[in-house]
Design an enzyme around this catalytic site. Structure first.
Site, PDB file in Angstrom:
ATOM      1  N   ARG A 526     -51.778  20.667 -29.744  1.00  0.00           N
ATOM      2  CA  ARG A 526     -52.977  21.359 -29.275  1.00  0.00           C
ATOM      3  C   ARG A 526     -53.199  22.624 -30.074  1.00  0.00           C
ATOM      4  NH1 ARG A 526     -50.500  20.844 -24.333  1.00  0.00           N
ATOM      5  NH2 ARG A 526     -51.419  19.377 -22.862  1.00  0.00           N
ATOM      6  N   SER A 590     -41.892  23.477 -30.104  1.00  0.00           N
ATOM      7  CA  SER A 590     -40.976  23.047 -29.042  1.00  0.00           C
ATOM      8  C   SER A 590     -39.726  22.365 -29.569  1.00  0.00           C
ATOM      9  CB  SER A 590     -41.713  22.122 -28.085  1.00  0.00           C
ATOM     10  OG  SER A 590     -42.892  22.743 -27.660  1.00  0.00           O
ATOM     11  N   ASP A 644     -41.511  26.065 -26.038  1.00  0.00           N
ATOM     12  CA  ASP A 644     -42.419  25.720 -24.929  1.00  0.00           C
ATOM     13  C   ASP A 644     -41.892  26.181 -23.568  1.00  0.00           C
ATOM     14  OD1 ASP A 644     -40.420  23.825 -25.047  1.00  0.00           O
ATOM     15  OD2 ASP A 644     -41.729  22.077 -24.818  1.00  0.00           O
TER      16      ASP A 644
HETATM   17  C1  G6P Z   1     -46.243  22.340 -22.218  1.00  0.00           C
HETATM   18  C2  G6P Z   1     -46.902  22.375 -23.530  1.00  0.00           C
HETATM   19  C3  G6P Z   1     -46.391  21.414 -24.485  1.00  0.00           C
HETATM   20  C4  G6P Z   1     -44.987  21.154 -24.116  1.00  0.00           C
HETATM   21  C5  G6P Z   1     -45.104  20.381 -22.878  1.00  0.00           C
HETATM   22  C6  G6P Z   1     -43.952  19.617 -22.444  1.00  0.00           C
HETATM   23  O1  G6P Z   1     -46.782  23.086 -21.370  1.00  0.00           O
HETATM   24  O2  G6P Z   1     -48.013  23.101 -23.706  1.00  0.00           O
HETATM   25  O3  G6P Z   1     -46.652  21.549 -25.780  1.00  0.00           O
HETATM   26  O4  G6P Z   1     -44.132  20.745 -25.083  1.00  0.00           O
HETATM   27  O5  G6P Z   1     -45.658  21.121 -21.852  1.00  0.00           O
HETATM   28  O6  G6P Z   1     -44.520  18.468 -21.961  1.00  0.00           O
HETATM   29  P1  G6P Z   1     -44.713  17.066 -22.693  1.00  0.00           P
HETATM   30  O7  G6P Z   1     -44.650  16.148 -21.571  1.00  0.00           O
HETATM   31  O8  G6P Z   1     -46.024  17.099 -23.351  1.00  0.00           O
HETATM   32  O9  G6P Z   1     -43.556  16.945 -23.623  1.00  0.00           O
HETATM   33  C1  BGC Z   2     -36.362  20.699 -27.678  1.00  0.00           C
HETATM   34  C2  BGC Z   2     -36.662  21.953 -26.934  1.00  0.00           C
HETATM   35  C3  BGC Z   2     -37.878  21.770 -26.094  1.00  0.00           C
HETATM   36  C4  BGC Z   2     -37.785  20.553 -25.237  1.00  0.00           C
HETATM   37  C5  BGC Z   2     -39.001  20.337 -24.391  1.00  0.00           C
HETATM   38  C6  BGC Z   2     -36.361  19.524 -26.773  1.00  0.00           C
HETATM   39  O1  BGC Z   2     -36.189  18.350 -27.471  1.00  0.00           O
HETATM   40  O2  BGC Z   2     -35.132  20.789 -28.339  1.00  0.00           O
HETATM   41  O3  BGC Z   2     -36.808  23.023 -27.819  1.00  0.00           O
HETATM   42  O4  BGC Z   2     -38.051  22.917 -25.313  1.00  0.00           O
HETATM   43  O5  BGC Z   2     -37.556  19.445 -26.031  1.00  0.00           O
HETATM   44  O6  BGC Z   2     -40.135  20.135 -25.124  1.00  0.00           O
END
Ligand code: G6P
Ligand code: BGC
Ligand code: G6P
Ligand code: BGC
Length: 950
Positions: A526, A590, A644
């Site tokens: 995003r 992240s 994140d």
């Molecule tokens: C957040 C973010 C993402 C993040 C995510 C984890 O709030 O803005 O970039 O990594 O939640 O959730 P997802 O299910 O998308 O891995």
């Molecule tokens: C990453 C983290 C991240 C998490 C959630 C992991 O695989 O190592 O840095 O916070 O995923 O997105």
């Protein structure tokens, strides 16, 4: 003379009729019984009636009748009827499906039935030992199904808490206890052999399953034996005590307790009351005491005593025998009533019982027996009619066609009981076509079939069920990992990296400006524009654009990846018409990054779906800046790189100033929290706090979770982009959950446990079963139909039982995930509590991630387990509504101010309040990141305190 005899006979007839009249229930009275039973059946299913209903309607956790795929070698116990049996049951599946049984009957002496619980179970184990010896199978650890024919409250198939003894049992210290535990302990005490107790089953359920093996229409199990009871397959949506709305579960009605609230006292006679008072459980099982074998003889005896007292029998002499409780066993009752016996033979039976009378006496006794057993059969019929009509109406049917599996000495041995029962059912439930099927093999066979189903599921899923004891252990292990990660000496080798983030406070309300946030690493890439204005109160405006990141870019070169990010950013700025501006950028990235300041992030390792070359070990801020510069069409100033979890904590901290933990359960999993600086040995300074990104996904990478990882976890790891890494994450997060379920399903199908052994190419394709499918299947209302839909798309034609089993697998896998997160989160909460030196922790955890958000049960389970594991805490879980981008912008806002105020000194930027400033500012005793701010309104006079360290 003749008239005198005739008058005497007529008088005798009149008095006999007067005694027996209350036993001859009119059709009207029977219909009333039926109506009352119906009401009690419904009441028992209601959650608010659980404690008080007399018909208990106990869930059995048996969700289907046999489908022919059951197989294996099992031990079965059958306790509670006339005989105690130990059985060996061998079941073959497939076309040549068959069941072979070997059994031995053992006596249970009265003093043991009514001794202590320990004696009873020791005796049972003694009998098992003899049986194993006899069969020559003492060494094998066989799975065992335990038919236990008493009311048990179950929370799973292998747990049963005895509600209360019935019939002839009254061993102490058993009521309120789990009988499976008691059996297990007795086996341990004996220390001679081991058994795997897989299922505890009521005899009605065993009977239904025994008959269901032959006839799939058998959905009711009836016992008319020593005791009386019925079970049936009920729609889940009607069972309030059990979660879930789809499919069916067998309910053990325990209808023997019908009337215990006095609702059938109008038809109970003085003899029934007499029998009740003389029983082991006065006031209880009133319906059973009018309908089952254990009591019918007793009722007859009471009537005979009365008639004798009235001078109508045995010349008015009450013999010693007649005073003996229990002389009329069901078998004698059955013999006396047999039409094939001549009067003389009846008389002989009575004589054997010590009742020496005339032929005339025999006629009267026989008539008494008939009245009592007919009433029993008719009452039982009225009860069954109530259940049948309920099932018919529940299913909205004009006619119900159903098979009732039946067992019990009364039904089997009594000459008229079964006929009268059937006639009554026909009379009272004329819209039901009922086939009565006699169970030839007893409940043991059914119990073995149930054990076969439970065992095969358990084999795979057992290892995934983590007890609280294990979770507490995992929590303690993780706490040790945190300590190692924080320590300067151990950090280099620690698996849980505990990365300092240089964020020292959550938003305090003074942030403002116009920012760009990049958000890379979750399900979506995003780009956001975040405008924070500050009129009377702080407001945030956001515009978001989602960009694709194709797999070949995620897995290509690092240069290509950052060129792609820069290109998307260019596009975004174009659309926003800000290409000419140099807006400050916050970068949510992240992945695990080592930071020595806010605007630097050295990627330690890729995780999840990413594997671009040449990035690990490099500073992602520099890589992105370079890519932007290379384009030359716009400029950007990347002021902060933020994980994140940190973004989430900041986003939630904006709304709740108590927020000091950020948790992600999405594609990956991770958490950050505010740690005391003095504990973070990698960063200088001792005062105040700093946010630490734990990177808990790597927990277990040193082998510390091997005891709880399963073969499926290992398979997932082998097939991943980063074998040997992020082992905790692979047990927990959304990227892997669907695949975990798929692997289990494939294994079960291969063994013929699912889909009749059919495996399709789709089912064998990696990634075909997604985590969103797990979420859909676990929905309480439409879960099973979703399961059917999803499985059908995978090419298998699932039966109802398949769908139930798949739902079960999903539940176990997602439950384990929530439990594991509760354990690691629990460790963080304990750390926070100890840091603060408080007895009870009050805190807020900011949460984000697709799994947490989309799964119907996940959040609730996580909250519940967390509270159980850390009872001395009040934790608020706050869902991040606007993603990490907003939080990243907050961080950037402060960093930007800082850079403006101290141009040219942007290295080693720390966000938050410095100890020095705090001393100078004089806000003594306040936690660095918070004041007395409550709710959403931010006082405009809040100070932001920034510091430059070094
Ligand atoms: C957040 C973010 C993402 C993040 C995510 C984890 O709030 O803005 O970039 O990594 O939640 O959730 P997802 O299910 O998308 O891995
Ligand atoms: C990453 C983290 C991240 C998490 C959630 C992991 O695989 O190592 O840095 O916070 O995923 O997105
Ligand atoms: C079954 C069993 C028993 C059970 C019984 C009821 O099929 O295998 O253990 O309790 O029938 O009959 P009974 O008349 O023995 O109580
Ligand atoms: C018990 C039931 C059992 C029935 C038949 C009753 O006394 O409470 O659990 O099914 O007897 O054996």
């Amino acid at each position: 003379m003749v008239t005198a005899v005739a008058r005497r006979l007529a008088e005798r007839r009149r008095r006999l009729d007067a005694v027996l009249a209350p036993f001859r229930l009119s059709p009207h009275a029977l219909r009333q019984v039926k109506g009352k039973m119906r009401r009690e059946l419904e009441r028992g299913l209601r959650r608010d009636m659980q404690g008080t209903a007399t018909v208990k309607m106990l869930p059995t956790y048996v969700c289907g009748t046999p489908d022919g795929t059951e197989r294996g070698k099992f031990l079965a116990l059958d306790l509670g009827g006339t005989n105690f049996r130990v059985l060996l049951v061998k079941i073959r599946s497939g076309r040549r499906k068959s069941v072979r049984m070997y059994n031995k009957i053992f006596a249970i002496p009265l003093e043991i039935m009514q001794g202590t619980g320990e004696e009873l179970f020791d005796h049972i184990v003694q009998c098992i030992a003899e049986f194993l010896e006899y069969m020559g199978i003492k060494g094998a650890r066989l799975p065992l199904g335990f038919t236990f024919s008493f009311p048990c409250r179950q929370a799973s198939i292998d747990k049963g808490t005895l509600v209360g003894w019935t019939k002839g049992f009254k061993a102490t210290d058993c009521e309120g206890e789990d009988v499976v535990d008691m059996l297990r302990e007795a086996i341990k005490r004996r220390n001679e052999f081991d058994l795997d107790i897989v299922a505890v089953v009521n005899d009605t359920v065993g009977t239904m399953m025994t008959c269901g093996y032959e006839d799939p229409k058998c959905e009711i199990g009836l016992i008319a034996g020593t005791g009386s009871n019925v079970c049936y397959m009920e729609d889940m949506k009607n069972i309030e005590a059990v979660e879930g709305n789809e499919g069916k579960m067998c309910i053990n009605t325990e209808w023997g307790g019908f009337g215990d609230n006095g609702c059938i006292d109008d038809i109970r006679t003085e003899y029934d009351r007499e029998v009740d008072e003389g029983s082991l459980n006065p006031g209880k099982q009133r319906y059973e005491k009018m309908t089952s074998g254990m009591y019918l003889g007793e009722i007859v005896r009471q009537i005979v005593i009365d008639l004798t007292t009235q001078g109508l029998l045995f010349r008015g002499q009450i013999s010693e025998s007649l005073r003996k409780r229990g002389i009329f066993e069901t078998k004698f009752l059955s013999q006396i009533e047999s039409d094939r016996l001549a009067l003389l033979q009846v008389r002989r039976i009575l004589q054997q019982l010590g009742l020496d009378g005339t032929c005339e006496d025999s006629i009267v006794v026989k008539e008494v027996c008939g009245a009592v057993s007919t009433r029993a059969a008719r009452l039982c019929g009225a009860g069954l009619a109530a259940l049948l009509d309920k099932r018919r109406e529940d299913q909205g049917m004009q006619r119900l066609e159903v098979t009732v599996g039946v067992d019990g000495t009364l039904y089997k041995l009594h000459p008229h009981f079964s006929r009268v029962l059937r006639e009554t059912v026909q009379e009272l439930a004329p819209q039901c076509d009922v086939t009565f099927m006699l169970s030839e093999d007893g409940s043991g066979k059914g119990a073995a079939l149930i054990t076969a189903v439970a065992k095969r599921l358990r084999q795979y899923l057992y290892a995934m069920r983590l007890s609280d004891e294990t979770l507490l252990d995992v929590m303690a292990r993780f706490r040790r990992e945190m300590k190692n990660g924080l320590s300067r000496d151990f950090n280099p080798t620690a698996t849980v990296k505990m990365l300092p983030t240089f964020v020292r406070s959550i938003p305090d309300g003074s942030e403002k400006g116009d920012f760009i946030a990049l958000d890379l690493g979750g399900s979506y890439f995003r780009i956001l524009r975040v405008k924070v204005s500050h009129e009377k109160r702080q407001t945030v405006q956001m515009e978001t654009e989602i960009y694709n990141t194709p797999e070949d870019i995620m897995h290509g070169s690092g240069t290509r990846l950052f060129d792609h990010v820069a290109e998307c950013l260019g596009d975004f700025m174009e659309k926003q018409q800000i290409k000419d501006k140099k807006l400050p950028v916050g970068f949510t990235f992240s992945f695990p990054c080592r930071q020595s300041k806010l605007d630097e992030g050295i990627l330690i390792t890729w995780t999840k779906r990413f594997k671009a070359s040449g990035v690990e070990g490099a500073d992602v801020v520099r890589l992105l800046s370079r890519a932007i510069k290379k384009r030359g069409d716009y400029d950007a100033d990347i002021m902060a790189v933020v994980n994140d979890t940190v973004g989430t904590m900041m986003t939630c901290g904006f709304d709740d100033q108590r927020c000091e933990v950020g948790l992600i359960i999405g594609t990956g999993t991770n958490a950050c929290y505010m740690e005391e600086l003095r504990h973070i040995e990698l960063v200088e300074g001792d005062e105040g706090r700093m946010c630490v990104n734990t990177e808990w996904g790597a927990f277990g990478d040193d082998g510390s979770l091997e005891d709880i990882r399963t073969e499926f976890d290992r398979e997932i790891d082998r097939g991943s982009l980063n074998p040997g890494k992020q082992l905790f994450e692979k047990m927990v997060s959304g990227l892997y959950m669907g695949e975990l379920v798929r692997l289990i399903l494939v294994k079960m199908a291969k063994e013929g446990l699912l889909f009749e052994g059919r495996i399709t190419p789709e089912l064998l394709t990696k990634g075909k079963f997604e985590t969103k499918h797990v979420s859909a299947i676990e929905k309480s209302k439409e879960g099973l139909s979703k399961a059917k839909e999803i499985l059908t798309r995978l090419g298998v034609e699932p039966s109802h039982e398949d769908c139930v089993a798949v739902q079960h697998v999903c539940t176990i896998v997602s439950f384990r995930s929530a439990n594991l997160v509760a354990a690691t989160l629990g460790a963080i909460l304990c750390q926070l509590r100890d840091n603060k030196g408080v007895g009870r922790l009050r805190t807020t955890v900011g949460v984000d991630g697709s799994l947490y958000k989309m799964h119907p049960q996940y959040a609730r389970r996580l909250h519940k387990t967390t509270r159980r594991l850390v009872p001395d805490s009040d934790v608020r879980f706050l869902l991040s509504e606007s993603g990490s981008g907003k939080g990243a912008a907050m961080v950037t806002a402060v960093a930007y101010r800082l850079a403006e105020q101290h141009p040219g000194q942007s290295h080693r930027v720390v966000l938050g309040e410095s100890p020095k400033e705090r001393e100078a500012g004089g806000e003594e005793g306040e936690t660095p990141h918070l004041g007395g701010f409550q709710g959403g309104d931010l006082p405009s006079d809040r100070r932001v305190t920034l510091a430059m360290l070094g």
